[in-house]
Write a protein that holds these residues in place. Structure first.
Motif: not given
Length: 354
Positions: A291-316
């Motif tokens: 995955s991409s990890f670059c310390h900016y809003a568009g990388d995979d990790w930041h996009k994943t956290i954003e989707a978890c917070v806004n309730g569109t991605l359900h991991l647990t």
């Protein structure tokens, strides 16, 4: 501190070990939750890690409890997720910031000690701060969720498209969620367990279709029937098998896209008819890694956290087993023997740790 130390192939010991030493730019993370990846099974029981002894575990999250110097002091007490790949920062792909393709990388949990321990030494660069509302179990799933996002980003997708998906383990199920988020209208998923379909419909939506494949079943014909003989715009293999890749080549429409995601379980040999599909249907076949990890809003990790917070991605919802850290061997046995349905097995902070 307590740690699971792999002394040799199949020789995993739960024992007391010294706290990791820190060096400039590194911090100490107290592990709160760690997931068992299916790749941990061959790593522990068949192939081994890159050296012994090693503490496995690359899907984990925790809290920073110590730092080497003042430059890292702001991280003290922070709840963090951890990108496990440590790039060399010297090779040509690192200079292009494509760190997931680093030519000389280090890796927590396979090349150096990872998250199946009370504490882990981690480079500050590899940390990502967690939102207050994100649980540690959810944060420990950021790694596979980011891998899944990186995979679908390798495709040229547009709202209304269709996709076929072979293999519904953790990565496959998260991919169905990302496809839904990206507006893919129809997904035809093939897996081995009825529970796969139930989880997919719960997390990705009722509109996606699932078939539980029996040995020898012609699932390609099912997908072609569902698409009026056209095939899907994209086909994704998460099985890492020749059969999975071949099925994807056969069920995708002319001019379509095929994505290889699953780690290979052996040599991948294509029959001549499948290879002809690549040529005559002018298919675009691509791979994905990490995955991409670059310390900016568009990388995979930041996009994943954003989707978890806004309730569109359900991991647990993908966690089928939640065990204490001192029950890790039980979790590994469940994942290895596969006598019961499992998806993500999560190991949580042990009450016995002081």
């Amino acid at each position: 501190m307590k740690a699971y130390v792999l002394q040799g192939v199949g020789q995993l010991e739960y024992k007391d070990v010294p706290l990791p030493d820190l060096k400039p730019g590194w911090v100490l993370v107290r592990t709160a939750a760690a997931g068992i990846c299916q790749s941990d099974i061959p790593r522990i029981f068949q192939t081994g890690t890159y050296h012994f002894p090693t503490v496995p575990g690359h899907e984990f999250a925790g809290t920073v409890t110590d730092v080497y110097g003042e430059e890292s002091r702001a991280w003290l007490g922070k709840r963090v997720g951890v990108f496990p790949l440590i790039p060399c920062n010297k090779c040509f792909v690192c200079k292009e910031k494509n760190y997931e393709m680093c030519r000389s990388y280090d890796y927590l949990g396979s090349r150096r000690d990872g998250g199946f321990a009370e504490y882990v030494a981690v480079p500050q660069w590899n940390l990502i701060e967690l939102p207050d509302k994100m649980s540690m179990k959810e944060a420990a799933m950021l790694e596979p969720a980011s891998v899944a996002l990186h995979a679908v980003r390798r495709l040229n997708l547009a709202p209304g498209m269709s996709a076929a998906l072979y293999g519904l383990g953790t990565i496959g199920l998260i991919i169905t969620q990302w496809l839904h988020i990206l507006g893919v209208k129809n997904v035809y998923a093939v897996g081995r367990h009825a529970a796969h379909g139930r989880i997919m419909k719960k997390t990705a939506g009722e509109g996606y279709l699932y078939v539980q494949a029996e040995k020898g079943q012609d699932t390609v014909s099912w997908i072609l029937e569902q698409t009026g003989g056209m095939g899907t715009d994209a086909a994704i293999d998460c099985t890492g098998t020749a059969e999975g890749i071949s099925n994807c080549l056969r069920c995708v429409r002319p001019g379509g896209q095929v994505l290889a995601v699953g780690n290979p379980k052996g040599d991948i040999v294509l029959d001549q008819a499948s290879y002809w599909k690549i040529l005559r249907n002018q298919l675009r076949v691509t791979g994905t890694w990490n995955s991409s990890f670059c310390h900016y809003a568009g990388d995979d990790w930041h996009k994943t956290i954003e989707a978890c917070v806004n309730g569109t991605l359900h991991l647990t919802e993908l966690i089928t087993h939640s065990l204490a850290f001192d029950e890790l061997k039980q979790g590994l046995s469940i994942a290895r023997e596969r006598k019961e349905y499992l998806n993500k097995i999560m190991i949580c902070e042990s009450k016995n740790w002081q």
